[in-house]
Scaffold this active site. Structure first.
Site, PDB file in Angstrom:
ATOM      1  N   ARG A 128       7.776   1.321   5.306  1.00  0.00           N
ATOM      2  CA  ARG A 128       6.451   1.725   4.821  1.00  0.00           C
ATOM      3  C   ARG A 128       6.207   3.201   5.155  1.00  0.00           C
ATOM      4  O   ARG A 128       6.572   3.667   6.236  1.00  0.00           O
ATOM      5  CB  ARG A 128       5.412   0.856   5.531  1.00  0.00           C
ATOM      6  N   THR A 432       4.856  -1.153  -8.205  1.00  0.00           N
ATOM      7  CA  THR A 432       5.517  -1.974  -7.197  1.00  0.00           C
ATOM      8  C   THR A 432       6.466  -2.960  -7.877  1.00  0.00           C
ATOM      9  O   THR A 432       6.271  -3.328  -9.035  1.00  0.00           O
ATOM     10  CB  THR A 432       4.500  -2.713  -6.314  1.00  0.00           C
ATOM     11  N   THR A 450       7.635   0.017  -3.262  1.00  0.00           N
ATOM     12  CA  THR A 450       6.488   0.571  -3.994  1.00  0.00           C
ATOM     13  C   THR A 450       6.347   2.073  -3.830  1.00  0.00           C
ATOM     14  O   THR A 450       6.855   2.648  -2.855  1.00  0.00           O
ATOM     15  CB  THR A 450       5.179  -0.098  -3.503  1.00  0.00           C
ATOM     16  N   GLU A 452       3.021   2.771  -4.546  1.00  0.00           N
ATOM     17  CA  GLU A 452       1.590   2.414  -4.661  1.00  0.00           C
ATOM     18  C   GLU A 452       1.151   2.359  -6.118  1.00  0.00           C
ATOM     19  O   GLU A 452       1.470   1.407  -6.788  1.00  0.00           O
ATOM     20  CB  GLU A 452       0.715   3.304  -3.765  1.00  0.00           C
ATOM     21  N   GLU A 480       0.580   6.344  -1.289  1.00  0.00           N
ATOM     22  CA  GLU A 480       0.360   5.189  -0.405  1.00  0.00           C
ATOM     23  C   GLU A 480      -0.808   5.371   0.565  1.00  0.00           C
ATOM     24  O   GLU A 480      -1.405   4.385   1.030  1.00  0.00           O
ATOM     25  CB  GLU A 480       1.633   4.904   0.392  1.00  0.00           C
ATOM     26  N   SER A 510      -0.741  -2.921   4.201  1.00  0.00           N
ATOM     27  CA  SER A 510      -0.130  -3.323   2.929  1.00  0.00           C
ATOM     28  C   SER A 510      -0.461  -4.776   2.621  1.00  0.00           C
ATOM     29  O   SER A 510      -0.879  -5.541   3.499  1.00  0.00           O
ATOM     30  CB  SER A 510       1.389  -3.154   3.032  1.00  0.00           C
ATOM     31  N   SER A 511      -0.265  -5.125   1.351  1.00  0.00           N
ATOM     32  CA  SER A 511      -0.334  -6.531   0.945  1.00  0.00           C
ATOM     33  C   SER A 511       1.039  -7.087   0.601  1.00  0.00           C
ATOM     34  O   SER A 511       1.153  -8.269   0.279  1.00  0.00           O
ATOM     35  CB  SER A 511      -1.224  -6.674  -0.287  1.00  0.00           C
ATOM     36  N   GLY A 532       1.564  -6.223  -7.099  1.00  0.00           N
ATOM     37  CA  GLY A 532       0.209  -6.528  -7.581  1.00  0.00           C
ATOM     38  C   GLY A 532      -0.902  -6.132  -6.632  1.00  0.00           C
ATOM     39  O   GLY A 532      -1.969  -6.751  -6.661  1.00  0.00           O
ATOM     40  N   GLY A 533      -0.691  -5.121  -5.763  1.00  0.00           N
ATOM     41  CA  GLY A 533      -1.744  -4.730  -4.836  1.00  0.00           C
ATOM     42  C   GLY A 533      -2.157  -5.930  -3.995  1.00  0.00           C
ATOM     43  O   GLY A 533      -1.320  -6.757  -3.617  1.00  0.00           O
TER      44      GLY A 533
HETATM   45  N1  GLU Z   1       0.558  -0.334  -2.112  1.00  0.00           N
HETATM   46  C1  GLU Z   1       0.337  -1.735  -2.272  1.00  0.00           C
HETATM   47  C2  GLU Z   1       0.556  -2.457  -0.966  1.00  0.00           C
HETATM   48  O1  GLU Z   1       1.341  -2.045  -0.173  1.00  0.00           O
HETATM   49  C3  GLU Z   1       1.190  -2.323  -3.314  1.00  0.00           C
HETATM   50  C4  GLU Z   1       0.752  -1.847  -4.643  1.00  0.00           C
HETATM   51  C5  GLU Z   1       0.978  -2.819  -5.748  1.00  0.00           C
HETATM   52  O2  GLU Z   1       1.642  -3.819  -5.585  1.00  0.00           O
HETATM   53  O3  GLU Z   1       0.476  -2.569  -6.832  1.00  0.00           O
HETATM   54  O4  GLU Z   1      -0.049  -3.441  -0.722  1.00  0.00           O
END
Ligand code: GLU
Length: 632
Positions: A128, A432, A450, A452, A480, A510-511, A532-533
């Site tokens: 990360r 991502t 990713t 971001e 990011e 992060s997710s 997918g954030g």
């Molecule tokens: N930056 C996001 C994260 O680390 C991922 C972005 C995405 O999946 O669109 O959670």
């Protein structure tokens, strides 16, 4: 793109038929207890260690499941030439930088979960991005469109992460695993529909150089037309010849000037933004970057073991909370009104998401910097207390507040008072990428990577000397840092700065949730994850329930429509394909329901521990591709 989704009834029928196969009789509650489950729900037979009713073609020499066909091919070739799952994963990650540059690449970072067949151990390599040393909690305040400015760029981690993965777990060199990507960048590839569709986004056109490459004269490359990236091929060759240091250390005498391209590139501020702000990254920030080996979050669900990404991801803890809150309910049982996609099932899933996202907003952040109460958050008593608010047929109202898990891991801490708190900042986009690999030895990799947002900040690493043309390194810089809180917050319980506020050297929450499901005795069954954030967390949750409760095959579990809520509010996103009754009942309970948008893109590999047979599942929502070996 068309999506092949079976009618709900067919999915259930197939599942139920599979469920009546010999040996799939529900097991006794005594067995449930021996598995440590405080639930009266009887387990499906596969929770005893038998695989779920996998379908699809079986392989034995390895499988890759990737969101792009060219990158899948790169991974398959590395497996065929003797590489293991880690070698193939590294090759795929670099290849994706060429063919899916909007999603990920060496300008960004990610989490690579690795399961070793020999030891049974699962680790995660955290690459990360980190905040530069001069970053401050208020660095985004007053900056318009911060995610399009250099201030959003974090110190990239992928090159150090892949170096660490190969040194510890690979068979092949970085130079060898880079070869397929170098060839793709040099020789080119045919633009895929997704590549073409993303190429003229406003982010892709954020800087003149990115616009000239992705959207020349305002026109995206036609599907099928040749796309090359010679500057990126050259950058990869520099890394292949000189190693990862050539990326992180400015050594002009060796020809290693990539670091200069990153430092200069992240000074970008949009000419059109009066208060634009470049980043503060220095050569020292790049030199100091280190990837980190993490221990995954461990959990169980209906007898299965799960290993999920731990901090700085919020994914592992949030998915665990949601699963454990629902474990007391018979989600797979249609006769009790549950079953896939029923109003009752979706209702309780949604409220589990709302409760878990409330805690996530306060208690999760980079645990190298903040004291994340990771044991309290998933303590059975705490989860039972929180989950008691979930009542089938009702909507939790008012919106749930975060709880205080600290007393559940430290009896000396008294529970505090509830206060409102900031919501997470991240959101989904065309960005991502997740892929999964298994090799012939049974090693698995689950890797989410990713930059971001789609095309990151839309700026290539590069620099311009006096009277010199732009020296372009061919990869995009991430944004990011906007996964941090954009304005400083206060933890309502501790009075400290918010757990996800910016700090120098810290990683934004992060997710991303690379995940492994294992049998009760610890044999790996499924490796998967999603982009997918913050919806990533919910995609992983949906697919886990589809496999474990609804007993779907891996492809059906991926294809099935998903539901997502990423805050405490009652705004539910449903993909197309749920019964109209489910939508109506949710609306009747007071939820705001939006339908139609895709959620996530899950790639998975599966191993049957009894036979060693391997399977793959890929997501038609993007350009998911499975290649199994040996090839026909
Ligand atoms: N930056 C996001 C994260 O680390 C991922 C972005 C995405 O999946 O669109 O959670």
């Amino acid at each position: 793109m068309t999506r092949s989704r079976r009618a709900l009834g067919c999915v259930l029928l197939a599942t139920l038929l599979a469920g009546t196969a010999p040996g799939s009789v529900a097991i006794a509650n005594a067995k449930d207890q021996s598995l440590g489950i405080q639930s009266t729900v009887s387990l499906p037979s596969h929770a005893q260690g038998n695989p779920p009713p996998w379908s699809g073609k079986a392989f034995r020499q390895g499988v890759v499941a990737v969101a792009n066909p060219y990158a899948a091919e790169a991974g398959a070739q590395i497996l065929e030439s003797g590489g293991n799952a880690v070698d193939a994963a590294v090759a795929i990650a670099y290849a994706l930088n060429v063919v899916e540059p909007q999603s990920a690449g060496i300008g960004g970072g990610g989490f690579m979960m690795i399961h070793q067949a020999k030891t049974g151990e699962t680790v995660a390599i955290d690459s990360r991005e980190r905040a530069p040393a001069a970053a401050t909690p208020d660095m985004f305040v007053g900056v318009p469109n911060a995610s399009l400015q250099g201030v959003a760029v974090g110190v990239p981690g992928m090159v150090r992460g892949t170096e660490m993965a190969l040194e510890r777990y690979g068979n092949l060199s970085l130079a060898r695993t880079l070869q397929p990507a170098i060839k793709l960048a040099d020789d080119g590839f045919a633009a895929t529909p997704r590549y073409s569709a993303a190429s003229c986004s406003s982010r892709a056109r954020n800087s003149p150089e990115a616009e000239a490459y992705f959207c020349p004269d305002g026109v995206a490359p036609v599907v099928g037309s040749l796309v090359q990236n010679k500057p990126l091929a050259e950058t990869f060759r520099l890394i292949a010849t000189n190693g990862a240091d050539c990326f992180y250390v400015y050594q002009p005498e060796k020809g290693c000037d990539i670091a200069k391209g990153i430092v200069e590139g992240q000074k970008f501020n949009r000419p059109q933004a009066p208060n634009g702000k470049g980043g503060s990254m220095t050569y020292a920030d790049l030199e100091n970057y280190q990837a980190t080996l993490r221990t995954p979050t461990e959990s169980t669900y209906r007898g299965y073991k799960l290993r999920l990404m731990s901090s700085p991801s919020s994914g592992g803890l949030t998915v665990t909370q949601m699963l454990k809150m629902l474990e007391r309910l018979p989600l797979g049982d249609e006769s009790q009104g549950f079953g896939f996609g029923s109003p009752k099932t979706v209702n309780v899933m949604v409220d589990a998401m709302r409760l878990a996202f409330a805690d996530r907003s306060v208690w999760m952040g980079d645990s190298d910097f903040v004291r994340e109460p990771s044991r309290g958050l998933v303590h059975p008593d705490y989860v039972a207390l929180r989950g008691a608010a979930i009542v089938p047929g009702a909507r939790i109202t008012p919106n749930p507040s975060p709880g205080d898990p600290r007393p559940f891991e430290d009896p000396d801490v008294e529970a505090g008072t509830l206060m409102p708190t900031a919501e997470p900042v991240t959101g989904p986009g065309e960005t991502t990428t997740h892929f999964s690999v298994v090799d012939k030895w049974g090693n698995l990799v689950s890797y989410t990577n990713t930059i971001e947002s789609g095309h990151g900040i839309g700026v290539f690493a590069g620099y311009r000397g006096a009277d010199q043309p732009f020296r372009n390194f061919g990869f995009l810089l991430n944004n990011e840092m906007t996964d941090f809180n954009l304005t400083p917050t206060v933890n309502p319980y501790t009075g400290e700065p918010g757990f996800n506020d910016v700090q120098p050297g810290k990683r934004p929450r992060s997710s991303m949730t690379p995940t492994l499901i294992l049998t009760p005795d610890g044999k790996p069954l499924v490796a998967f994850g999603s982009p997918g954030g913050s919806t990533i967390i919910n995609s992983v949750f949906n697919v886990a329930l589809n496999l474990i409760d609804h007993r779907m095959s891996i492809q059906d579990a991926i294809d099935a429509p998903r539901v997502s809520v990423t805050s405490t509010a009652s705004s539910v996103s449903l993909e197309d394909g749920f019964p109209a009754e489910t939508v109506n009942v949710l609306r009747g309970l007071g939820y705001t329901v939006s339908t139609g948008a895709d959620i996530g893109s899950v790639q998975a590999v599966v191993v049957d521990p009894k036979t060693g047979k391997q399977y793959g599942g890929a997501d038609p929502r993007r350009e998911g591709t499975v290649i199994g070996l040996p090839r026909p």
